[in-house]
Design a protein around this motif. Structure first.
Motif, PDB file in Angstrom:
ATOM      1  N   ASN A   1       9.000 -11.707 -25.884  1.00 17.67           N
ATOM      2  CA  ASN A   1       8.857 -13.033 -26.474  1.00 17.67           C
ATOM      3  C   ASN A   1       7.460 -13.541 -26.117  1.00 17.67           C
ATOM      4  O   ASN A   1       6.775 -12.956 -25.279  1.00 17.67           O
ATOM      5  N   PRO A   2       7.023 -14.593 -26.778  1.00 19.89           N
ATOM      6  CA  PRO A   2       5.636 -15.046 -26.564  1.00 19.89           C
ATOM      7  C   PRO A   2       5.326 -15.346 -25.101  1.00 19.89           C
ATOM      8  O   PRO A   2       4.233 -15.059 -24.629  1.00 19.89           O
ATOM      9  N   THR A   3       6.269 -15.911 -24.407  1.00 19.82           N
ATOM     10  CA  THR A   3       6.026 -16.249 -23.002  1.00 19.82           C
ATOM     11  C   THR A   3       5.693 -15.000 -22.196  1.00 19.82           C
ATOM     12  O   THR A   3       4.681 -14.928 -21.508  1.00 19.82           O
ATOM     13  N   LYS A   4       6.556 -14.003 -22.296  1.00 18.58           N
ATOM     14  CA  LYS A   4       6.344 -12.767 -21.550  1.00 18.58           C
ATOM     15  C   LYS A   4       5.148 -11.994 -22.099  1.00 18.58           C
ATOM     16  O   LYS A   4       4.378 -11.411 -21.353  1.00 18.58           O
ATOM     17  N   GLY A   5       5.044 -11.998 -23.399  1.00 20.67           N
ATOM     18  CA  GLY A   5       3.963 -11.234 -24.012  1.00 20.67           C
ATOM     19  C   GLY A   5       2.597 -11.765 -23.617  1.00 20.67           C
ATOM     20  O   GLY A   5       1.691 -10.994 -23.298  1.00 20.67           O
ATOM     21  N   LEU A   6       2.450 -13.065 -23.634  1.00 23.09           N
ATOM     22  CA  LEU A   6       1.171 -13.658 -23.247  1.00 23.09           C
ATOM     23  C   LEU A   6       0.908 -13.459 -21.765  1.00 23.09           C
ATOM     24  O   LEU A   6      -0.232 -13.290 -21.343  1.00 23.09           O
ATOM     25  N   ARG A   7       1.986 -13.455 -20.988  1.00 27.55           N
ATOM     26  CA  ARG A   7       1.802 -13.214 -19.557  1.00 27.55           C
ATOM     27  C   ARG A   7       1.307 -11.781 -19.338  1.00 27.55           C
ATOM     28  O   ARG A   7       0.388 -11.536 -18.567  1.00 27.55           O
ATOM     29  N   ASP A   8       1.942 -10.838 -20.051  1.00 31.05           N
ATOM     30  CA  ASP A   8       1.489  -9.441 -19.960  1.00 31.05           C
ATOM     31  C   ASP A   8       0.019  -9.337 -20.366  1.00 31.05           C
ATOM     32  O   ASP A   8      -0.786  -8.668 -19.714  1.00 31.05           O
TER      33      ASP A   8
ATOM     34  N   LEU B   1      -1.859  -6.113 -27.457  1.00 33.31           N
ATOM     35  CA  LEU B   1      -0.981  -6.357 -28.601  1.00 33.31           C
ATOM     36  C   LEU B   1       0.437  -6.649 -28.129  1.00 33.31           C
ATOM     37  O   LEU B   1       0.968  -5.939 -27.281  1.00 33.31           O
ATOM     38  N   VAL B   2       1.020  -7.695 -28.717  1.00 34.95           N
ATOM     39  CA  VAL B   2       2.374  -8.106 -28.326  1.00 34.95           C
ATOM     40  C   VAL B   2       3.299  -8.076 -29.544  1.00 34.95           C
ATOM     41  O   VAL B   2       3.079  -8.810 -30.517  1.00 34.95           O
ATOM     42  N   ALA B   3       4.336  -7.242 -29.447  1.00 32.43           N
ATOM     43  CA  ALA B   3       5.329  -7.170 -30.523  1.00 32.43           C
ATOM     44  C   ALA B   3       6.460  -8.136 -30.208  1.00 32.43           C
ATOM     45  O   ALA B   3       7.065  -8.052 -29.149  1.00 32.43           O
ATOM     46  N   MET B   4       6.749  -9.041 -31.132  1.00 31.83           N
ATOM     47  CA  MET B   4       7.762 -10.057 -30.858  1.00 31.83           C
ATOM     48  C   MET B   4       9.091  -9.754 -31.542  1.00 31.83           C
ATOM     49  O   MET B   4      10.031 -10.541 -31.425  1.00 31.83           O
ATOM     50  N   ASP B   5       9.163  -8.639 -32.274  1.00 29.86           N
ATOM     51  CA  ASP B   5      10.475  -8.169 -32.735  1.00 29.86           C
ATOM     52  C   ASP B   5      10.437  -6.644 -32.792  1.00 29.86           C
ATOM     53  O   ASP B   5       9.372  -6.033 -32.627  1.00 29.86           O
ATOM     54  N   GLU B   6      11.599  -6.035 -33.002  1.00 30.97           N
ATOM     55  CA  GLU B   6      11.692  -4.577 -32.914  1.00 30.97           C
ATOM     56  C   GLU B   6      10.775  -3.884 -33.921  1.00 30.97           C
ATOM     57  O   GLU B   6      10.134  -2.888 -33.605  1.00 30.97           O
TER      58      GLU B   6
END
Length: 440
Positions: A364-371, A332-337
């Motif tokens: 952000n999506p870039t980092k989140g998708l990488r994670d 799961l990726v949270a893109m805001d607080e």
RNA sequence: GUGGAUGUAGCUCAGUAGGUUAGAGCACCGGAUUGUGGUUCCGGGGGUCGAGGGUUCAAAUCCCUUCAUCCACCCCA
């Protein structure tokens, strides 16, 4: 490098864990089906447990290679160098002779020997152990041997060599030792220094010599199997008869040798070429009289132990890949607080059903998708301001690349359906050096 | 307990006729790319050169000692 694990010890890293679990799971399954119960005993025992077990050889081996110390209460304790003595101590202490007989047990865990390290030899190592206490039947011997083979096969090993022999009854051994001493005495000068020493301390070990000259001499000698008395001979015939009946593959080793003298009659070893000089995966034998020697009732027994590290070495040598690493179904990726706490709570709820991971900070999506990618997850689930306004989450399939918006409340159902369609998530151990699976 | 080989970044390794601030690939972090990952490009952090002592104007490099790792002997419960 000042901070490091003690000599001869090592860490089992996360990527190594699956093969450990596979080994113990397989052991429990194979031995459990045959009615063996798991027994866990302390890693620490009173030193006398092991000193009594090894008997006369104590001066030689025990003192030098056991980790023995005095605790603050003045007790002499030892880190177990093998599992059998502790199991038999528990058998005696817990009155297991009153249990339905025979008592069939298996154990597994660490053991310690203060030896110099080499391939297949560590100071903290691990064993899988089996004991049958309370039966002198050849069927017990045959079952123990057959189960050792069953376990090796279940683990996926094919190139093991099982050797079965007999060290005879104590009288037989005495006669053979006398013969050996007499037969080799004239050739003492021709023997290697170590064999000369063995001839003095434990003559039968001369048969194990790695010296070519010694072996030429040994080849001319009678072998232990030729000295079996009537009882031991009949017992050995019965054991091999059962193994033959069951189609167990084995070789008869007429010169099988044990270092300690509590063994009698059946002795066996499993070897594997391709794991270095320490080629024994395990071994065992019958030890009638040992329980009594330890202070318990006079009950017979037989057992074996196999070295876990050597099993792993052999599995690698045969190219058997261990089981797979667990991967999350979704990351799961949270893109805001606001989404950080929303998704943390969501992850906790989903974990009742699925393996779920999430980032602890806004991405952000870039980092989140990488994670998400590095976690090995099948799906990335993203949520930010846009998704919140629409009451949805974005669910992206990380291998295919397609993505779909799902109402927040429908996520569990969606993942449930997706989990059914997906092949079992897995990452081969061949990827051990890589954090992310190869997607070609 | 004995012997051989090897110790340079998290990993795999370059670097010795002794000579400025010790390098590469991979990994990690950041940027290109403040709503779309893996590829690519750019940049960055990270080293008591296993440790201690010695020789020298100068040591990763030469000498001694020591520790560790690997392999083998020994032992093998």
């Amino acid at each position: 490098m000042r901070l490091q694990a003690p000599k001869g010890t090592y860490d089992v890293l996360p990527l190594d864990q699956p093969r450990w679990h596979h080994l113990f799971d397989t052991t429990r399954r194979v031995l459990g089906r045959a009615g063996y119960q798991e027994l866990t005993t302390p890693i620490l025992e009173h030193a006398e447990v092991f000193e009594k077990a090894v008997g006369d050889a104590a001066d030689l081996v025990v003192q030098k290679e056991m980790y023995t110390f005095e605790d603050r209460g003045g007790r002499h304790l030892t880190l177990r160098p093998e599992l059998t003595a502790g199991v038999l101590r528990a058998f005696i202490e817990r009155g297991m002779h009153t249990w339905p007989s025979p008592v069939k047990l298996w154990s597994a865990g660490p053991a310690f020997r203060a030896e110099n390290v080499q391939r297949g030899r560590y100071r903290q190592f691990h064993q899988v152990n089996l004991e049958i206490v309370g039966s002198d039947s050849a069927l017990a011997d045959a079952e123990a041997i057959a189960l050792m083979g069953d376990l090796l096969a279940a683990l996926g090993l094919r190139r093991t060599v099982l050797k079965v022999g007999s060290v005879g009854d104590p009288d037989d051994r005495a006669r053979y030792n006398a013969y050996l001493t007499q037969a080799l005495a004239p050739h003492a000068e021709a023997l290697s220094p170590t064999s000369r020493e063995r001839l003095r301390l434990n003559p039968m070990r001369v048969l194990d010599s790695k010296d070519a000259g010694d072996q030429e001499l040994v080849a001319t000698l009678e072998r232990p199997l030729d000295f079996l008395g009537e009882g031991a001979r009949a017992h050995f015939g019965a054991v091999t008869g059962h193994l033959d009946d069951w189609g167990v593959a084995y070789e008869i080793d007429p010169a099988i040798v044990r270092g300690l003298d509590y063994y009698r009659r059946t002795a066996f070893e499993v070897h594997h070429q391709g794991i270095g000089a320490q080629s024994a995966l395990g071994g065992g034998g019958r030890y009638d009289g040992l329980v009594r020697q330890l202070g318990g009732p006079d009950v017979p027994g037989i057992g074996w132990a196999m070295g876990v590290e050597r099993l792993f070495d052999a599995l690698e040598a045969e190219g058997v890949t261990a089981t797979d690493r667990d991967r999350p179904l979704a990351f799961l990726v949270a893109m805001d607080e606001a989404a950080v706490s929303e998704l943390a709570a969501l992850a906790r709820a989903l974990r009742a059903e699925f393996r779920i991971e999430h980032a602890y900070v806004r991405r952000n999506p870039t980092k989140g998708l990488r994670d998400a990618d590095r976690s090995g997850a099948i799906y990335a689930v993203l949520r930010g301001e846009r998704e919140r306004d629409a009451g949805v989450v974005m669910v992206k399939h990380l291998e295919r690349g397609d993505q779909v918006e799902i109402p927040l409340e429908a996520l569990a159902d969606h993942l449930r359906a997706a989990a059914r369609d997906e092949p079992q998530p897995s990452t081969s151990l061949h990827d051990a050096g890589v954090r992310t699976a190869d997607r070609g």
